[in-house]
Design an enzyme around this catalytic site. Structure first.
Site, PDB file in Angstrom:
ATOM      1  N   ALA A  95      -1.651  -3.092  -4.383  1.00 40.43           N
ATOM      2  CA  ALA A  95      -2.470  -3.732  -3.327  1.00 40.43           C
ATOM      3  C   ALA A  95      -3.213  -2.418  -2.488  1.00 40.43           C
ATOM      4  O   ALA A  95      -4.133  -2.551  -1.594  1.00 40.43           O
ATOM      5  CB  ALA A  95      -1.708  -4.440  -2.305  1.00 40.43           C
ATOM      6  N   LYS A  96      -2.624  -1.410  -2.569  1.00 43.74           N
ATOM      7  CA  LYS A  96      -2.906  -0.170  -1.780  1.00 43.74           C
ATOM      8  C   LYS A  96      -3.133  -0.477  -0.183  1.00 43.74           C
ATOM      9  O   LYS A  96      -4.092  -0.079   0.204  1.00 43.74           O
ATOM     10  CB  LYS A  96      -3.953   0.440  -2.438  1.00 43.74           C
ATOM     11  CG  LYS A  96      -3.753   0.860  -3.745  1.00 43.74           C
ATOM     12  CD  LYS A  96      -5.067   1.495  -4.462  1.00 43.74           C
ATOM     13  CE  LYS A  96      -4.711   2.082  -5.836  1.00 43.74           C
ATOM     14  NZ  LYS A  96      -4.487   0.945  -6.770  1.00 43.74           N
ATOM     15  N   ARG A  97      -2.414  -1.341   0.321  1.00 43.77           N
ATOM     16  CA  ARG A  97      -2.448  -1.483   1.778  1.00 43.77           C
ATOM     17  C   ARG A  97      -1.818  -0.289   2.617  1.00 43.77           C
ATOM     18  O   ARG A  97      -1.448   0.607   2.010  1.00 43.77           O
ATOM     19  CB  ARG A  97      -1.375  -2.617   2.191  1.00 43.77           C
ATOM     20  CG  ARG A  97      -1.786  -4.190   1.482  1.00 43.77           C
ATOM     21  CD  ARG A  97      -3.281  -4.543   1.674  1.00 43.77           C
ATOM     22  NE  ARG A  97      -3.583  -5.912   1.419  1.00 43.77           N
ATOM     23  CZ  ARG A  97      -4.220  -6.197   0.108  1.00 43.77           C
ATOM     24  NH1 ARG A  97      -4.828  -5.341  -0.562  1.00 43.77           N
ATOM     25  NH2 ARG A  97      -4.316  -7.502  -0.016  1.00 43.77           N
TER      26      ARG A  97
END
Length: 273
Positions: A95-97
């Site tokens: 998700a690369k949040r």
């Protein structure tokens, strides 16, 4: 899933393969478009054909968000299918949040509690208070972007800050965070020679390594520089496996492609003995 359980699966399957479920309606076999849920139909077929060859699956969340509600429904069905049928497999929400405080906590709850992923990828740019909320979840793993495989990685990640590359500063700082034992790191296979220095900073951590296959990374080099006594690697392949064929035989061809990597991994694992 604990790190110990993950290591046990690696040795049991003789594999440290992670398969990326970057499922794109424009790339999946056309006959699947007639299905009620083409995204899930594709994922299920890939999982059924390859689960014995890998220890992890990594849906890239963007490929589901792009389709709105139906994409999220397909993702939810995919993770539920994995957790029900193959609970021994490590799951990664790519998700690369990256945000601070309560926002990070909400992201973490979404992927760790609601969807029950084992791990999630996050960006470290906003620092400690954007990472620690993820690390607070027991038996869940936070995978920090450290040195990525894209061309733009050199824009910032390898820049010298007071004589030290920025990615090294990220690594050294991250190990001081609360519950940092739950950290893993993304290190691109196309940056394999950097792994020697990375292992000096995080010798025991697991590294998620994309870029083998379609992006040209070398599995042998990754293992040479990055493997530790506990293996410490999850090597990801996405396009090279899931899009091995556009025909009716797509799942069978995916299994064959995955098998090629698994056999190579078995050879590398034997070197640990």
């Amino acid at each position: 899933m604990t790190t110990t359980e993950l290591v046990e699966q690696i040795h049991k399957k003789k594999s440290f393969l992670c398969i990326g479920l970057d499922t794109d309606l424009e790339k999946i076999p056309s006959h699947l478009l007639k299905e009620e849920d083409p995204l899930f139909a594709f994922n299920k077929a890939i999982i059924d054909a390859t689960h014995h060859l890998c220890v992890a699956y990594k849906p890239n969340i963007a490929f589901y968000e792009a389709y709105g509600i139906r994409g999220w429904v397909a993702l939810d069905k995919t993770i539920k299918y994995l957790n029900e049928k193959h609970p021994e497999i490590f799951t990664i929400a790519d998700a690369k949040r990256g945000d601070i405080g309560n926002t990070s906590t909400r992201y973490a709850k979404a992927f760790f509690e609601d969807m029950n992923f084992d791990s999630v990828t996050i960006a470290p740019y906003m620092g400690k208070d954007s990472v620690e909320p993820f690390l607070a979840f027991k038996n869940k793993h936070t995978i920090l972007l450290a040195l990525t495989s894209n061309k733009g990685a050199f824009d910032f990640q390898t820049k010298l800050i007071d004589g030290k590359e920025l990615y090294k500063e990220v690594l050294e700082t991250s190990v001081t965070y609360d519950n940092s034992e739950n950290l893993m790191y993304v290190v691109g296979a196309t940056k394999a020679t950097f792994l020697t220095d990375i292992r000096k900073i995080v010798p025991k951590s697991f590294l998620l390594v994309p870029g083998v296959g379609a992006q040209g990374g070398s599995l042998e080099e990754v293992c040479k520089y990055g493997m530790n006594s506990l293996v410490g690697l999850l090597v990801n392949s996405s396009r090279g496996i899931i899009y091995a064929s556009q025909g009716i035989d797509f799942a069978e061809k995916a299994a064959k492609s995955a098998s090629v990597l698994q056999i190579q991994m078995e050879v590398e694992l034997q070197k640990l003995k």
